[in-house]
Design a protein around this motif. Structure first.
Motif, PDB file in Angstrom:
ATOM      1  N   ARG A  59      39.466 -25.439 -38.417  1.00 13.28           N
ATOM      2  CA  ARG A  59      38.058 -25.306 -38.043  1.00 13.28           C
ATOM      3  C   ARG A  59      37.281 -24.549 -39.121  1.00 13.28           C
ATOM      4  N   HIS A 223      36.440 -30.990 -26.841  1.00 17.05           N
ATOM      5  CA  HIS A 223      36.968 -30.262 -27.990  1.00 17.05           C
ATOM      6  C   HIS A 223      37.450 -31.218 -29.081  1.00 17.05           C
ATOM      7  N   TYR A 227      32.868 -29.697 -36.509  1.00  9.93           N
ATOM      8  CA  TYR A 227      31.621 -29.348 -35.830  1.00  9.93           C
ATOM      9  C   TYR A 227      30.561 -30.435 -35.989  1.00  9.93           C
ATOM     10  N   ASP A 440      36.183 -21.184 -31.824  1.00 18.00           N
ATOM     11  CA  ASP A 440      34.870 -21.696 -31.404  1.00 18.00           C
ATOM     12  C   ASP A 440      33.741 -21.258 -32.328  1.00 18.00           C
ATOM     13  N   LYS A 467      22.569 -25.027 -32.956  1.00 19.54           N
ATOM     14  CA  LYS A 467      23.566 -24.480 -32.045  1.00 19.54           C
ATOM     15  C   LYS A 467      23.306 -23.000 -31.769  1.00 19.54           C
ATOM     16  N   ARG A 538      26.004 -31.839 -27.427  1.00 22.02           N
ATOM     17  CA  ARG A 538      26.656 -30.569 -27.762  1.00 22.02           C
ATOM     18  C   ARG A 538      26.614 -29.591 -26.596  1.00 22.02           C
ATOM     19  N   GLU A 540      28.416 -29.042 -23.863  1.00 17.46           N
ATOM     20  CA  GLU A 540      29.635 -28.330 -23.478  1.00 17.46           C
ATOM     21  C   GLU A 540      30.056 -27.332 -24.547  1.00 17.46           C
ATOM     22  N   GLU A 541      29.960 -27.724 -25.808  1.00 16.45           N
ATOM     23  CA  GLU A 541      30.345 -26.833 -26.903  1.00 16.45           C
ATOM     24  C   GLU A 541      29.479 -25.576 -26.920  1.00 16.45           C
ATOM     25  N   GLU A 544      30.013 -23.312 -23.800  1.00 16.70           N
ATOM     26  CA  GLU A 544      31.261 -22.551 -23.947  1.00 16.70           C
ATOM     27  C   GLU A 544      31.085 -21.391 -24.916  1.00 16.70           C
TER      28      GLU A 544
END
Length: 625
Positions: A59, A223, A227, A440, A467, A538, A540-541, A544
């Motif tokens: 990531r 997931h 990104y 994350d 984001k 986006r 859910e991302e 979270e």
């Protein structure tokens, strides 16, 4: 004929691909040299990316503008988020990939990056002038000149394969070893040694009794590794399978130990402690009657399977007979046996923090050549080496990630500060700030840095800003919205959490372990309206990410304070100030290690193996801090 480049990258494994892509994307005229263009980014061992701590590295590579996460998403045939039962600092993404498509995808990317060329050949010599690397000479006797060279030779330097008493020179099965470079580097004063790794048998799935194994399904939620909005899983999702060895299997394996290269003196180098061969397991854990095995698919359409947990260099007949003693494999057919491989590596303490060698200017090492193991560790090093090779050629400050900024920073600092005495593998336990280094938030930690240097592109940066704005808006709403007992208590009781005795802010309700932003949105219409403002693709991302910052805000703030404190200690010099042996409040190991290494600063002392945070606090007290 003269061939001139800014940067030459030697080796097209996971380190080499990331190094070449980063250098070229930053604007350097780059040449990637590989012995086989059909094996670019070959997954030499298991067909999987990520895992505990390794997923965080992938990531981070993605957040910095690298490609491993993108390629993994596009070629994944199973995805799982590991360690979900633990806190988010431990969550680690892992994916099975289609091995052939992984290669094709990487090659397609590399062949379409401006400034990047590929040459198929073996590099046998570095061109050195006045203590600085100036290019390479290949087996075809072609000289390529460049301002910087990145070596990412993997297991190919004088590689030697072992299957029982049979020895084959090679960097991988059916691929030749690379010769010449090690001997030249030794002559230039660089210290080398040998390491060993291994890989298991490959199995024909048509011969497996899957009905006698336990199925391990993947996950299909939001997931993924990259990104970027455009990165998604495209292939059919497949299962992995688990079974166990047994006493009959172990008995056959023991019979073969006299012919095991690991136990008959044939292999003298050090192997990975945390990924032992099956013969090492039955010797080290002699009391265990079984060991778990994982059967992993190699691709969407192939019948080839990888048997994780059965790495071996035993003779072929022993491997086959031992497998046939396991009920699910009683009729097993194999494509090729497992084998061990010995190869040259170079002590990474000979590198600067930017991965440049101390002995030769503008020569960089990345990947298994530095004593590491794993695609992810290699990719992270390659990315940093490619960036710094570009910087050395065009000017600028070295790109060095701190231990509180990235697992990649922990990895490289461990290598250049502590060295290795076995193949280095990343674990969450190696990172002292793992609450800060979650999977994350890798984009929040690193994309800004990458964008400022010109590697992360505008689209990635715009996604980051969007984001962050959406995430912070949700947190502000939770901090300011008042929740009244009469409107929410019945819903809280249904969630299994105690009712409110008085009104409070939504933030405090989210702190409860039974609550999430999503289930609270079913009770609070205003929260649902707030969450619906987030871009759908986006949602859910981002939800979270906000929830993690709320629930773990206290831990995160506390760890950030500690990180800031340690960072200040980089300038607190302690060399010559202590007789460590006389400080009885230090642990015995700390006294020995501190006396032996005699660190320059408190921060360096904190990174010595065996010196604990409590030992550092004792030194700080003695310094009046």
């Amino acid at each position: 004929m003269t061939f001139n480049y800014d940067i030459i990258v030697v080796g097209a494994g996971h380190a080499g691909c990331e190094a070449a892509a980063a250098a070229a994307n930053l604007g350097s005229k780059t040449l990637l040299i590989t012995m086989d263009m059909n094996k670019i980014a070959q997954m030499s061992c298991n067909p999987a990316v990520g895992g505990i701590a390794k997923g965080q590295i992938v990531r981070e590579i993605d957040a910095l503008g690298g490609y491993m996460g993108i390629v993994t998403d596009q070629t994944a045939i199973q995805f799982r988020m590991l360690n979900r039962s633990k806190g988010p600092a431990m969550w680690s993404p892992r994916a099975q990939s289609d091995r052939a498509r992984f290669i094709d995808c990487w090659r397609g990317i590399l062949e379409n990056i401006p400034n990047l060329s590929i040459w198929q050949d073996m590099v046998q010599e570095l061109i050195i002038e006045h203590g600085q690397v100036c290019g390479v000479r290949t087996g075809m006797n072609v000289a390529f000149h460049a301002g910087a060279v990145v070596l990412t030779n993997g297991t190919f330097l004088n590689g030697l394969l072992h299957i029982g008493r049979t020895q084959i020179r090679g960097g991988r099965i059916a691929e030749p070893a690379a010769t010449g470079l090690t001997e030249q580097l030794i002559s230039l004063g660089i210290q080398t040694d040998r390491m060993k790794t291994g890989t298991p048998v490959r199995i024909d799935g048509r011969s497996v009794h899957f009905d006698e194994m336990e199925e391990q399904l993947g996950e299909n939620d939001f997931h993924k590794f990259s990104y970027l909005e455009t990165s998604h899983r495209k292939l059919k999702q497949l299962s992995c399978w688990t079974t166990f060895t047994n006493e009959a299997c172990h008995h056959i394996l023991r019979e073969g130990l006299p012919d095991s290269p690991l136990y008959n003196g044939q292999i003298k180098s050090i192997g990975p402690r945390y990924c032992p061969s099956i013969e090492t397991k039955i010797v080290t854990f002699a009391d265990k009657t079984q060991h778990q095995l994982f059967l992993e698919p190699e691709g969407e359409t192939t019948q080839e399977y990888y048997l994780n947990g059965f790495s071996s260099s035993l003779p072929l007949d022993i491997q086959l007979r031992a497998l046939q003693a396991i009920p699910a494999f009683r009729d097993v057919q194999i494509y090729r046996p497992g084998y061990a491989i010995e190869y040259d590596f170079f002590d990474p303490t000979q590198l600067r923090p930017n991965l440049e060698t101390k002995q030769i200017r503008n020569l960089f090492f990345a990947g298994q050549i530095n004593g590491t193991t794993g695609y992810e560790e290699a990719g992270g090093q390659g990315l940093v080496a490619g960036i710094n090779a570009h910087i050395n050629c065009h000017g600028g400050q070295p790109f060095i990630l701190g231990r509180d900024e990235a697992y990649i920073g922990v990895l490289i600092d461990d290598l250049v500060t502590k060295g290795v005495d076995e193949p280095y593998r990343m674990f969450t336990s190696r990172a002292e700030y793992r609450i800060l280094l979650r999977q994350d938030n890798a984009d929040m930690r690193l994309t800004e840095k990458s964008y400022q240097m010109g590697l992360a592109k505008q689209d990635r940066y715009d996604l980051l800003r969007e984001k962050k704005e959406s995430r912070d808006a949700i947190i502000r709403f939770a901090e300011t919205y008042s929740v009244k007992p009469q409107y929410i208590n019945s819903g809280l009781e249904k969630l299994g959490t105690p009712p409110l005795s008085h009104g409070c802010k939504l933030f405090d309700v989210v702190l409860r372990p039974q609550t999430t932003l999503e289930n609270l949105a079913d009770l609070i219409p205003a929260l649902r309206t707030e969450l619906d403002k987030v871009p759908a693709f986006r949602k859910e991302e981002i939800t979270e990410a906000a929830e993690i910052l709320i629930k773990y805000s206290g831990y995160i703030k506390r760890e950030q304070i500690i990180a800031d404190k340690i960072n200040r200690l980089e300038n607190v010099r302690i060399k010559g100030k202590f007789d460590y042996n006389s400080i009885q409040s230090l642990s015995t190991e700390a006294r020995q290690k501190l006396t032996w290494i005699d660190p320059d600063t408190i921060a360096q002392a904190s990174r010595i193996p065996g010196v604990s945070p409590s030992d550092i606090n004792i030194l700080l007290v003695l310094l009046g801090r």
